[in-house]
Design an enzyme around this catalytic site. Sequence first.
Site, PDB file in Angstrom:
ATOM      1  N   LEU A 136       0.211  -0.706   0.320  1.00  0.00           N
ATOM      2  CA  LEU A 136      -0.075   0.171  -0.041  1.00  0.00           C
ATOM      3  C   LEU A 136       0.407   0.928   0.213  1.00  0.00           C
ATOM      4  CD1 LEU A 136      -2.647   1.568   0.116  1.00  0.00           C
ATOM      5  CD2 LEU A 136      -2.247   1.420   3.094  1.00  0.00           C
ATOM      6  N   LEU A 343      17.661  -2.597  34.449  1.00  0.00           N
ATOM      7  CA  LEU A 343      18.556  -3.634  34.256  1.00  0.00           C
ATOM      8  C   LEU A 343      20.346  -2.706  33.675  1.00  0.00           C
ATOM      9  CD1 LEU A 343      16.616  -5.199  32.793  1.00  0.00           C
ATOM     10  CD2 LEU A 343      18.268  -7.029  31.690  1.00  0.00           C
ATOM     11  N   GLU A 368       1.638   0.960  10.038  1.00  0.00           N
ATOM     12  CA  GLU A 368       0.137   0.560  10.520  1.00  0.00           C
ATOM     13  C   GLU A 368      -0.569   1.579  10.993  1.00  0.00           C
ATOM     14  OE1 GLU A 368      -2.129  -1.583   9.163  1.00  0.00           O
ATOM     15  OE2 GLU A 368      -0.857  -3.114   8.787  1.00  0.00           O
TER      16      GLU A 368
HETATM   17  P1  TGC Z   1     -11.038   8.290   4.302  1.00  0.00           P
HETATM   18  O1  TGC Z   1     -11.579   9.668   3.652  1.00  0.00           O
HETATM   19  O2  TGC Z   1     -11.145   9.245   6.060  1.00  0.00           O
HETATM   20  O3  TGC Z   1     -12.083   6.867   4.195  1.00  0.00           O
HETATM   21  C1  TGC Z   1     -12.175   6.887   3.075  1.00  0.00           C
HETATM   22  C2  TGC Z   1     -12.884   5.896   2.537  1.00  0.00           C
HETATM   23  O4  TGC Z   1     -12.707   4.414   3.388  1.00  0.00           O
HETATM   24  C3  TGC Z   1     -13.697   4.627   5.013  1.00  0.00           C
HETATM   25  N1  TGC Z   1     -12.618   4.062   6.595  1.00  0.00           N
HETATM   26  C4  TGC Z   1     -11.993   2.543   6.669  1.00  0.00           C
HETATM   27  N2  TGC Z   1     -12.868   2.000   6.506  1.00  0.00           N
HETATM   28  C5  TGC Z   1     -12.971   1.249   7.225  1.00  0.00           C
HETATM   29  N3  TGC Z   1     -11.243   1.249   8.022  1.00  0.00           N
HETATM   30  C6  TGC Z   1     -10.510   2.229   8.078  1.00  0.00           C
HETATM   31  N4  TGC Z   1      -9.841   1.871   9.271  1.00  0.00           N
HETATM   32  C7  TGC Z   1     -11.253   3.198   7.535  1.00  0.00           C
HETATM   33  N5  TGC Z   1     -11.057   4.756   7.880  1.00  0.00           N
HETATM   34  C8  TGC Z   1     -11.959   5.324   6.936  1.00  0.00           C
HETATM   35  C9  TGC Z   1     -14.028   5.976   5.021  1.00  0.00           C
HETATM   36  O5  TGC Z   1     -15.386   5.704   5.808  1.00  0.00           O
HETATM   37  C10 TGC Z   1     -14.584   6.169   3.947  1.00  0.00           C
HETATM   38  O6  TGC Z   1     -15.248   5.681   3.097  1.00  0.00           O
HETATM   39  P2  TGC Z   1     -16.718   6.140   2.003  1.00  0.00           P
HETATM   40  O7  TGC Z   1     -17.507   5.335   2.502  1.00  0.00           O
HETATM   41  O8  TGC Z   1     -16.923   7.386   2.680  1.00  0.00           O
HETATM   42  O9  TGC Z   1     -15.518   5.676   0.965  1.00  0.00           O
HETATM   43  O10 TGC Z   1      -9.345   8.715   3.875  1.00  0.00           O
HETATM   44  P3  TGC Z   1      -8.699   9.647   3.983  1.00  0.00           P
HETATM   45  O11 TGC Z   1      -7.799   9.766   1.939  1.00  0.00           O
HETATM   46  O12 TGC Z   1      -8.732  11.070   4.660  1.00  0.00           O
HETATM   47  O13 TGC Z   1      -7.526   9.090   4.927  1.00  0.00           O
HETATM   48  C11 TGC Z   1      -7.442   8.587   6.271  1.00  0.00           C
HETATM   49  C12 TGC Z   1      -7.145   8.214   7.320  1.00  0.00           C
HETATM   50  C13 TGC Z   1      -5.889   9.115   7.336  1.00  0.00           C
HETATM   51  C14 TGC Z   1      -7.262   7.637   8.226  1.00  0.00           C
HETATM   52  C15 TGC Z   1      -6.280   6.751   5.955  1.00  0.00           C
HETATM   53  O14 TGC Z   1      -5.256   6.949   4.495  1.00  0.00           O
HETATM   54  C16 TGC Z   1      -4.804   5.420   7.051  1.00  0.00           C
HETATM   55  O15 TGC Z   1      -5.547   5.337   7.618  1.00  0.00           O
HETATM   56  N6  TGC Z   1      -3.594   5.881   7.126  1.00  0.00           N
HETATM   57  C17 TGC Z   1      -2.667   5.550   7.853  1.00  0.00           C
HETATM   58  C18 TGC Z   1      -1.942   4.327   6.334  1.00  0.00           C
HETATM   59  C19 TGC Z   1      -1.849   3.398   6.924  1.00  0.00           C
HETATM   60  O16 TGC Z   1      -2.032   2.789   8.005  1.00  0.00           O
HETATM   61  N7  TGC Z   1      -1.201   2.601   6.772  1.00  0.00           N
HETATM   62  C20 TGC Z   1      -0.225   1.106   6.619  1.00  0.00           C
HETATM   63  C21 TGC Z   1      -0.191   0.313   5.769  1.00  0.00           C
HETATM   64  S1  TGC Z   1       0.439  -1.298   5.558  1.00  0.00           S
HETATM   65  C22 TGC Z   1       1.742  -1.646   6.767  1.00  0.00           C
HETATM   66  O17 TGC Z   1       2.384  -0.827   7.677  1.00  0.00           O
HETATM   67  C23 TGC Z   1       1.600  -3.255   7.362  1.00  0.00           C
HETATM   68  S2  TGC Z   1       3.103  -3.164   8.764  1.00  0.00           S
HETATM   69  C24 TGC Z   1       2.806  -4.958   8.515  1.00  0.00           C
HETATM   70  C25 TGC Z   1       3.168  -5.710   9.068  1.00  0.00           C
HETATM   71  O18 TGC Z   1       3.001  -5.461  10.810  1.00  0.00           O
HETATM   72  O19 TGC Z   1       4.968  -5.730   9.351  1.00  0.00           O
HETATM   73  P1  FAD Z   2       4.440   9.957   6.863  1.00  0.00           P
HETATM   74  O1  FAD Z   2       3.332   9.558   6.571  1.00  0.00           O
HETATM   75  O2  FAD Z   2       5.912  10.635   5.552  1.00  0.00           O
HETATM   76  O3  FAD Z   2       5.025  10.740   8.457  1.00  0.00           O
HETATM   77  C1  FAD Z   2       5.696  11.267   8.680  1.00  0.00           C
HETATM   78  C2  FAD Z   2       5.826  11.735   9.942  1.00  0.00           C
HETATM   79  O4  FAD Z   2       4.171  12.765   9.937  1.00  0.00           O
HETATM   80  C3  FAD Z   2       4.882  10.960  10.939  1.00  0.00           C
HETATM   81  O5  FAD Z   2       4.990  11.571  13.007  1.00  0.00           O
HETATM   82  C4  FAD Z   2       3.286  11.215  10.762  1.00  0.00           C
HETATM   83  O6  FAD Z   2       2.597  10.878  12.163  1.00  0.00           O
HETATM   84  C5  FAD Z   2       3.474  12.375  10.444  1.00  0.00           C
HETATM   85  N1  FAD Z   2       2.756  12.840   9.650  1.00  0.00           N
HETATM   86  C6  FAD Z   2       2.194  12.881   8.735  1.00  0.00           C
HETATM   87  N2  FAD Z   2       0.683  13.388   8.632  1.00  0.00           N
HETATM   88  C7  FAD Z   2       0.648  13.891   9.160  1.00  0.00           C
HETATM   89  C8  FAD Z   2      -0.432  14.787   9.346  1.00  0.00           C
HETATM   90  N3  FAD Z   2      -1.645  15.190   8.792  1.00  0.00           N
HETATM   91  N4  FAD Z   2      -1.329  15.718  11.120  1.00  0.00           N
HETATM   92  C9  FAD Z   2       0.392  15.673  12.064  1.00  0.00           C
HETATM   93  N5  FAD Z   2       1.417  14.693  11.499  1.00  0.00           N
HETATM   94  C10 FAD Z   2       0.698  13.973  10.628  1.00  0.00           C
HETATM   95  N6  FAD Z   2       3.702  -0.398   4.277  1.00  0.00           N
HETATM   96  C11 FAD Z   2       2.965  -1.242   3.400  1.00  0.00           C
HETATM   97  O7  FAD Z   2       1.961  -1.242   2.884  1.00  0.00           O
HETATM   98  N7  FAD Z   2       2.745  -2.756   3.999  1.00  0.00           N
HETATM   99  C12 FAD Z   2       3.821  -3.747   5.005  1.00  0.00           C
HETATM  100  O8  FAD Z   2       3.587  -4.353   4.733  1.00  0.00           O
HETATM  101  C13 FAD Z   2       4.838  -1.642   5.755  1.00  0.00           C
HETATM  102  N8  FAD Z   2       5.461  -3.266   6.061  1.00  0.00           N
HETATM  103  C14 FAD Z   2       6.248  -1.784   6.899  1.00  0.00           C
HETATM  104  C15 FAD Z   2       7.687  -2.396   7.818  1.00  0.00           C
HETATM  105  C16 FAD Z   2       8.469  -1.680   8.157  1.00  0.00           C
HETATM  106  C17 FAD Z   2       9.392  -2.152   9.368  1.00  0.00           C
HETATM  107  C18 FAD Z   2       7.734   0.073   8.166  1.00  0.00           C
HETATM  108  C19 FAD Z   2       9.189   0.538   8.735  1.00  0.00           C
HETATM  109  C20 FAD Z   2       6.835   0.219   7.795  1.00  0.00           C
HETATM  110  C21 FAD Z   2       6.069  -0.431   6.947  1.00  0.00           C
HETATM  111  N9  FAD Z   2       5.127   0.064   6.131  1.00  0.00           N
HETATM  112  C22 FAD Z   2       4.227  -1.098   5.111  1.00  0.00           C
HETATM  113  C23 FAD Z   2       4.836   1.624   6.254  1.00  0.00           C
HETATM  114  C24 FAD Z   2       3.996   2.475   6.816  1.00  0.00           C
HETATM  115  O9  FAD Z   2       2.856   1.951   6.788  1.00  0.00           O
HETATM  116  C25 FAD Z   2       4.491   3.638   6.565  1.00  0.00           C
HETATM  117  O10 FAD Z   2       5.649   3.966   7.136  1.00  0.00           O
HETATM  118  C26 FAD Z   2       3.693   4.651   7.546  1.00  0.00           C
HETATM  119  O11 FAD Z   2       2.345   4.292   6.942  1.00  0.00           O
HETATM  120  C27 FAD Z   2       3.821   5.520   8.385  1.00  0.00           C
HETATM  121  O12 FAD Z   2       4.914   6.824   7.124  1.00  0.00           O
HETATM  122  P2  FAD Z   2       5.429   7.522   6.453  1.00  0.00           P
HETATM  123  O13 FAD Z   2       7.052   6.363   6.748  1.00  0.00           O
HETATM  124  O14 FAD Z   2       5.820   7.416   5.021  1.00  0.00           O
HETATM  125  O15 FAD Z   2       5.332   8.407   7.415  1.00  0.00           O
END
Ligand code: TGC
Ligand code: FAD
Length: 388
Positions: A136, A343, A368
């Site tokens: 993603l 520690l 996440e």
């Molecule tokens: P926004 O307009 O708020 O939302 C778009 C549509 O999605 C709905 N929605 C959700 N639905 C289900 N679950 C959720 N958690 C949802 N959050 C929002 C929302 O109601 C809307 O629906 P609809 O029907 O109106 O279209 O979207 P936005 O572009 O303003 O973004 C919102 C935000 C910031 C919350 C979202 O983009 C976000 O969560 N950002 C964080 C990104 C993130 O967590 N990335 C993770 C990547 S994967 C990863 O890190 C894997 S680590 C793996 C490991 O464990 O090793």
């Molecule tokens: P940025 O989005 O650039 O954010 C940088 C800083 O700015 C953060 O402190 C953030 O909180 C802050 N910030 C951003 N926007 C705002 C705002 N509006 N207001 C206030 N503060 C803000 N992703 C995948 O898709 N799949 C994976 O399997 C996956 N695995 C991962 C494994 C590891 C080890 C790591 C480190 C990351 C992984 N990720 C994965 C990516 C991860 O989900 C992103 O790193 C995370 O979502 C944050 O994105 P970024 O690092 O680009 O930080």
Amino acid sequence: MKKFEAVDYFNLNSLLSEDEILVQESVRSFVEAEVIPIIEDSYQEAKFPFQLIPKLAELGVFGMTLPEKYGCAGMNNLAYGLVNQELERGDSGLRSFLSVQSSLVMYPIFTFGSEEQRMKWLPKLASAGAIGCFGLTEPDYGSNPGGMITKAEKVDGGFLLNGAKMWITNGTIADIAIVWAKLDGIVKGFIVEKEFKGFSAPEMKKKHSLRASITSELVFEDVFVPEDNLLPEASGLKSPLMCLNQARYSIAWGVTGSMMACYDSALQYAKTRIQFNKPIASYQLTQDKLVNMLTEITKTQLLNFQLAKLKDSGKIKHTQISLAKRNNVEKALEIARIAREILGASGITSEYPIMRHANNLESVKTYEGTHEMHTLIIGEDITGFNAF
Ligand code: TGC
Ligand code: FAD
């Protein structure tokens, strides 16, 4: 060192069914026998302990909440939570592997895939005959995945994929990647197979965190993806966000395991380390630290149990998962830092698991959804104002 005893100050185990206890104990024994003896070396050498994966598959943990028809265990979310907790007591990298395979690869295939896609991939993923990853995040779109520029274009018989993903767990070793890309401006999900021409997944090295886990880039250069590999029911950003809910849930549980590992190390050490002729555990300042740690662990356990009940009853809100992920990771980091303090100098060595957990948790706090993103998600829910 005394054998590990799980923290259960409020006797939550009395709420578990026999099956849940069995699953928890089998994963705990696995971690004790197979993970703890090797994990520090894996971490120091930055090598993912791949040899553990078939054994984990035998325990039936991959996609364990999905139906038996697909080779999965058909268990509840409480059991899945407990497994995450036990695995992360070993290392966050192993829990990451479980989260990605189960919550970010098997869940979207089950939820958004066709029956053919489910039958083709889920049994293989459950048995670890295939490994998956989830793409993603992009170099310029982390917290704001809706801005993604990876693009799919409709061509005869399928799609052409162009773009790049970054920070992808398991990318380099994955047989398939669940890739999110825009088709005519709408986010869609694709199953990209490792042998597809134009697809590469170079490993990202030199990490200080999650060293026993593989992190990769995914690069797509005119990759042809057949029509059959589009997830037919996924449409819009909501679809990948639904997957994130599953993985955030597993993190909320998992980090409780990290906390237990750090607390247990600190408690055992404090009881035997003598300074000024007395164990440091006998000093009030140390007891204050240990009691605060125990209290925070117990609070996260109570939160996790109710989260599991809500999830199993189908009544969970994604903002509740955000609250638990945000709180538990923050508290786990605080506990790791206090445990390291207890520690003294020994806390910085690899003889104890604390610095490894602390360093891992820095990634867990960011991935996440960062701590700040979850603040804003909950903030919007309670105030009605979007502050992103
Ligand atoms: P926004 O307009 O708020 O939302 C778009 C549509 O999605 C709905 N929605 C959700 N639905 C289900 N679950 C959720 N958690 C949802 N959050 C929002 C929302 O109601 C809307 O629906 P609809 O029907 O109106 O279209 O979207 P936005 O572009 O303003 O973004 C919102 C935000 C910031 C919350 C979202 O983009 C976000 O969560 N950002 C964080 C990104 C993130 O967590 N990335 C993770 C990547 S994967 C990863 O890190 C894997 S680590 C793996 C490991 O464990 O090793
Ligand atoms: P940025 O989005 O650039 O954010 C940088 C800083 O700015 C953060 O402190 C953030 O909180 C802050 N910030 C951003 N926007 C705002 C705002 N509006 N207001 C206030 N503060 C803000 N992703 C995948 O898709 N799949 C994976 O399997 C996956 N695995 C991962 C494994 C590891 C080890 C790591 C480190 C990351 C992984 N990720 C994965 C990516 C991860 O989900 C992103 O790193 C995370 O979502 C944050 O994105 P970024 O690092 O680009 O930080």
